[in-house]
Motif scaffolding. Structure first.
Motif, mmCIF file in Angstrom:
data_model
loop_
_atom_site.group_PDB
_atom_site.id
_atom_site.type_symbol
_atom_site.label_atom_id
_atom_site.label_comp_id
_atom_site.label_asym_id
_atom_site.label_seq_id
_atom_site.Cartn_x
_atom_site.Cartn_y
_atom_site.Cartn_z
ATOM 1 N N ILE A 10 78.660 -45.890 -32.672
ATOM 2 C CA ILE A 10 79.215 -45.868 -32.837
ATOM 3 C C ILE A 10 80.824 -45.276 -32.674
ATOM 4 O O ILE A 10 81.192 -44.131 -31.500
ATOM 5 C CB ILE A 10 79.125 -44.235 -34.074
ATOM 6 C CG1 ILE A 10 77.999 -44.482 -34.956
ATOM 7 C CG2 ILE A 10 80.236 -43.377 -35.298
ATOM 8 C CD1 ILE A 10 76.882 -43.093 -35.785
ATOM 9 N N HIS A 12 83.717 -42.933 -32.523
ATOM 10 C CA HIS A 12 84.722 -41.634 -33.254
ATOM 11 C C HIS A 12 85.533 -41.438 -32.700
ATOM 12 O O HIS A 12 86.526 -40.313 -33.412
ATOM 13 C CB HIS A 12 84.349 -40.492 -32.174
ATOM 14 C CG HIS A 12 82.450 -40.489 -32.979
ATOM 15 N ND1 HIS A 12 82.067 -40.228 -33.770
ATOM 16 C CD2 HIS A 12 81.666 -41.004 -32.096
ATOM 17 C CE1 HIS A 12 80.818 -40.071 -33.967
ATOM 18 N NE2 HIS A 12 80.425 -40.557 -33.046
ATOM 19 N N SER A 18 79.203 -42.806 -29.808
ATOM 20 C CA SER A 18 77.736 -41.965 -29.368
ATOM 21 C C SER A 18 76.965 -43.549 -29.865
ATOM 22 O O SER A 18 76.959 -44.687 -30.169
ATOM 23 C CB SER A 18 77.615 -41.176 -30.249
ATOM 24 O OG SER A 18 77.944 -42.067 -31.576
ATOM 25 N N ARG A 20 72.468 -44.210 -29.861
ATOM 26 C CA ARG A 20 71.833 -44.031 -29.828
ATOM 27 C C ARG A 20 70.287 -44.193 -29.420
ATOM 28 O O ARG A 20 69.827 -45.430 -29.229
ATOM 29 C CB ARG A 20 70.912 -44.463 -31.969
ATOM 30 C CG ARG A 20 71.858 -43.933 -33.054
ATOM 31 C CD ARG A 20 71.507 -43.995 -34.361
ATOM 32 N NE ARG A 20 72.067 -43.905 -35.594
ATOM 33 C CZ ARG A 20 71.890 -43.753 -36.391
ATOM 34 N NH1 ARG A 20 70.460 -44.014 -36.998
ATOM 35 N NH2 ARG A 20 72.192 -43.506 -37.345
ATOM 36 N N LEU A 32 71.645 -38.256 -29.307
ATOM 37 C CA LEU A 32 72.620 -39.175 -30.009
ATOM 38 C C LEU A 32 73.574 -39.120 -27.757
ATOM 39 O O LEU A 32 74.256 -37.565 -27.689
ATOM 40 C CB LEU A 32 73.928 -38.730 -30.551
ATOM 41 C CG LEU A 32 73.130 -38.928 -32.110
ATOM 42 C CD1 LEU A 32 73.932 -38.142 -32.996
ATOM 43 C CD2 LEU A 32 73.848 -40.344 -32.474
ATOM 44 N N GLN A 274 71.215 -36.447 -34.809
ATOM 45 C CA GLN A 274 71.243 -36.312 -36.271
ATOM 46 C C GLN A 274 72.944 -36.929 -36.567
ATOM 47 O O GLN A 274 72.887 -38.617 -36.476
ATOM 48 C CB GLN A 274 70.941 -35.534 -37.474
ATOM 49 C CG GLN A 274 70.317 -34.658 -37.178
ATOM 50 C CD GLN A 274 69.837 -33.205 -37.990
ATOM 51 O OE1 GLN A 274 70.676 -32.511 -38.029
ATOM 52 N NE2 GLN A 274 69.141 -33.808 -39.616
ATOM 53 N N HIS A 275 73.602 -36.124 -37.015
ATOM 54 C CA HIS A 275 74.997 -37.063 -36.627
ATOM 55 C C HIS A 275 76.705 -36.478 -36.832
ATOM 56 O O HIS A 275 76.709 -34.735 -37.113
ATOM 57 C CB HIS A 275 75.346 -37.899 -38.276
ATOM 58 C CG HIS A 275 75.074 -36.661 -39.262
ATOM 59 N ND1 HIS A 275 75.770 -36.080 -39.953
ATOM 60 C CD2 HIS A 275 73.893 -36.730 -40.059
ATOM 61 C CE1 HIS A 275 75.163 -35.091 -40.374
ATOM 62 N NE2 HIS A 275 73.767 -35.425 -41.296
#
Length: 365
Positions: A10, A12, A18, A20, A32, A274-275
């Motif tokens: 991802i 940002h 990030s 996974r 992450l 998580q996120h």
């Protein structure tokens, strides 16, 4: 670097990604790992679990960010646990990158490397027996130790760091303003990293926070005990001038750290599980309230004397005690002991004189 398109990666914004990185056979699923551009080259924040599949995912993730693992300039570790620090040595071998860790966790790493697995099995057995664990629970640890059947546990050969993360100081990263915030509790040397730069999407608040395991959007981090076989700081303050947590009150350290993070007023939190999320202050309040309610519940349980093991048996977990696996019970007892220590420090519980194993009972107003 190029815009990331890999499904597990991802972007940002502002030169931060990030990835996974999977944790094998673990309900958390993944760590992450964050990559941050600097004028000197990419820097990783954590590295993930030491596993071939996790390594392949990390390498592919770095490539999806437009770099190669050999380009990595440095590795910043939020804390020493194997799902964060596990691949650090491989990254250093592949790139020559430095590894940085807070001194309190670096000390844990050094002691961890010095002891054979049998020492750890014996230590865990002694701790559990002292906490009131039944003999049948302790027996497998002692049998494995005495028979020499002690497989190397995850995280018992972590990489020694090259640099210290000094609380309160800006890290020497070319072109970035990243400040270390010491947040003990989950480990004695856990750090959050505060990116003191305007949010790339213009969100209100003071920058972004790489929070490691300290502040997660939907999980309450495990707060257990700091001790290990040679950890003198567990029973007495260290004579060192370096910052140290209070070894006898990890939960108190965590609650103090939460309040410190809440005062930063960050625009966004980039956790290690998580996120990403934006509601840092409300989440801090939720966690503070959760632990105060848990302490109140435990004090109610202590209307009659209980050992830490007996207390853990009666605490509320995410499943009935009978369904909690062997290893998770050990973690649960450690968490019960951390809460007991907080109650004792607050004058809300005390040890029962002459009890063996030691039992505790509620006291005070």
């Amino acid at each position: 670097m190029a815009q990331a398109s890999e499904a597990r990666v991802i972007a940002h914004g502002g030169g931060v990604w990030s990835m996974r990185v999977p944790i094998p056979d673990n309900p958390l699923g993944y760590t992450l790992v964050h990559l941050m551009e600097t004028d000197r080259g990419p820097v990783l924040i954590d590295t993930g679990w030491d596993d071939p599949g996790s390594w392949d995912t990390l390498v592919a993730g770095i490539a999806a960010c437009g770099a190669e693992v050999g380009d990595v300039h440095g590795v910043l570790i939020t804390h020493h646990h194997p799902d964060h620090h596990g691949l650090s040595a491989k990254v250093r071998e592949a790139s020559g990158a430095w590894i940085a860790l807070h001194d309190a966790d670096a000390d844990v790493v050094r002691r961890t490397r010095e002891h054979a697995p049998a020492r750890w099995y014996g230590y865990m057995a002694d701790k559990l027996a002292a906490a009131g664990a039944p003999a049948e629970h302790v027996a497998p640890l002692l049998a494995a130790r005495d028979a020499g059947r002690t497989p190397r546990l995850p995280g018992l050969a972590p990489a020694l760091p090259d640099r210290s993360i000094v609380p309160g100081e800006l890290l020497p990263l070319a072109g970035r303003r990243l400040r270390a915030i010491w947040t003990p509790g989950h480990t004695p040397g856990h750090v959050c990293l505060h990116l003191e730069e305007a949010h790339p999407a213009g969100l209100p608040g003071h920058g972004r926070l790489f929070s490691g395991d300290h502040l997660l959007p939907g999980i309450t981090p495990h707060i257990g005990l700091y001790e290990d076989p040679d950890d003198a700081t567990a029973v007495a303050p260290s004579p060192s001038s370096r910052p140290r947590p209070s070894g006898g009150d990890p939960l108190g350290d965590y609650l103090d750290s939460l309040e410190r993070v809440g005062r930063l007023g960050v625009a966004e939190v980039l956790p290690a599980h998580q996120h990403a999320f934006t509601e840092a202050r409300p989440r801090v309040r939720e966690l503070l309230t959760h632990h105060e309610e848990r302490l109140t519940q435990l004090r109610t349980l202590l209307t009659e004397p209980r050992t830490p093991w007996q207390l853990a048996e009666h605490m509320q977990w995410n499943r009935p005690w009978a369904d909690i696996p062997y290893g998770s019970r050990n973690i649960a007892v450690s968490e019960a002991e951390a809460h007991l220590r907080r109650l004792v420090k607050l004058g809300r519980a005390e040890a029962v004189a002459g009890s063996d194993p030691v039992t505790y009972v509620a006291c005070g107003a």
